[in-house]
Design a protein around this motif. Structure first.
Motif, PDB file in Angstrom:
ATOM      1  N   ASP A 191       0.808  -1.116  -0.117  1.00 27.51           N
ATOM      2  CA  ASP A 191      -0.213  -0.171   0.027  1.00 27.51           C
ATOM      3  C   ASP A 191       0.746   1.233  -0.161  1.00 27.51           C
ATOM      4  OD1 ASP A 191      -2.344  -1.513  -0.038  1.00 27.51           O
ATOM      5  OD2 ASP A 191      -2.442  -1.425   2.157  1.00 27.51           O
ATOM      6  N   SER A 192       2.007   1.253   0.418  1.00 27.94           N
ATOM      7  CA  SER A 192       2.898   2.189   0.652  1.00 27.94           C
ATOM      8  C   SER A 192       4.454   1.809   0.743  1.00 27.94           C
ATOM      9  CB  SER A 192       2.769   3.171   1.769  1.00 27.94           C
ATOM     10  OG  SER A 192       3.600   4.504   1.831  1.00 27.94           O
ATOM     11  N   ASP A 194       0.689   6.377  -1.394  1.00 26.49           N
ATOM     12  CA  ASP A 194      -0.259   5.298  -1.517  1.00 26.49           C
ATOM     13  C   ASP A 194       0.407   4.722  -2.939  1.00 26.49           C
ATOM     14  OD1 ASP A 194      -2.234   3.401  -2.346  1.00 26.49           O
ATOM     15  OD2 ASP A 194      -3.545   4.969  -2.308  1.00 26.49           O
ATOM     16  N   SER A 197      -0.610   1.478  -3.751  1.00 25.02           N
ATOM     17  CA  SER A 197      -1.376   0.425  -4.302  1.00 25.02           C
ATOM     18  C   SER A 197      -2.070   0.305  -5.655  1.00 25.02           C
ATOM     19  CB  SER A 197      -2.806   0.501  -3.103  1.00 25.02           C
ATOM     20  OG  SER A 197      -3.464   1.670  -3.520  1.00 25.02           O
TER      21      SER A 197
END
Length: 190
Positions: free
Chosen positions: A172-173, A179, A181
């Motif tokens: 996701d990071s 971010d 994702s």
């Protein structure tokens, strides 16, 4: 009869020669078009680090694509671009001497790039987690992502987006601030 067979033989030899010659020309054009293109590398503008109101976040630098090793001459276009993309990111690790007074790189020598694969226009950049821990906070993460995304999107017309992975896994990071994702179609900072 002999004259007719001779003409047929000569015609067949000429046709074969033309086919072989044109096949060689096509391959040569393909190799030249691959290696003849420039890379557009992005380095962080030192002035931006000192004053965020500076408009120029990056210093752009043009470099030649790396030559293909013999074993990749018959590779797919995606494999060739993947090889060149790894080369481009490795070039980001060291700022060229002629711009070192005004630029730095967040993609530094401590960052380990496990692999870059390009497929269907998506460049997947796989980074070693341990090396990411040596980077700083949110600004470093934004600049790191943007430096890689801008370089890959502007250097390779075959790349339409950039996805990040850490140790072969989707995340996701990278460091908890940006971010990652979904694939990037543009840098987070420009």
């Amino acid at each position: 009869m002999i004259r007719r067979n001779f003409r047929t033989l000569v015609s067949a030899v000429l046709i074969c020669a033309l086919v072989l010659l044109s096949a060689g020309c096509i391959k040569q054009e393909s190799d030249e078009s691959y290696s003849g293109k420039d890379l557009t590398l992005y380095y962080v503008n030192k002035a931006y680090l000192l004053d965020e109101s500076t408009k120029e976040v990056f210093v752009q630098y043009n470099a030649k694509r790396p030559s293909l090793p013999k074993e990749l001459e018959k590779a797919t276009d995606d494999e060739k671009v993947s090889y060149a993309a790894v080369g481009a990111l490795l070039l980001l690790k060291e700022v060229p001497a002629n711009i070192s007074d005004k630029a730095v790189s967040v993609v530094n020598k401590d960052v380990v790039i496990n692999n870059v694969t390009v497929k269907y226009g998506v460049a997947v950049v796989d980074i070693e987690r341990e090396s990411l821990e040596k980077l700083g906070g949110s600004m470093d993460e934004s600049l790191f992502v943007s430096q890689i995304v801008a370089t890959l999107l502007d250097s390779f017309e075959e790349v339409t987006s950039v996805q990040f992975m850490v140790d072969g896994k989707e995340v996701d990071s990278l460091m908890g601030h940006v971010d990652t994702s979904a694939p990037f179609v543009a840098p987070t900072i420009r």
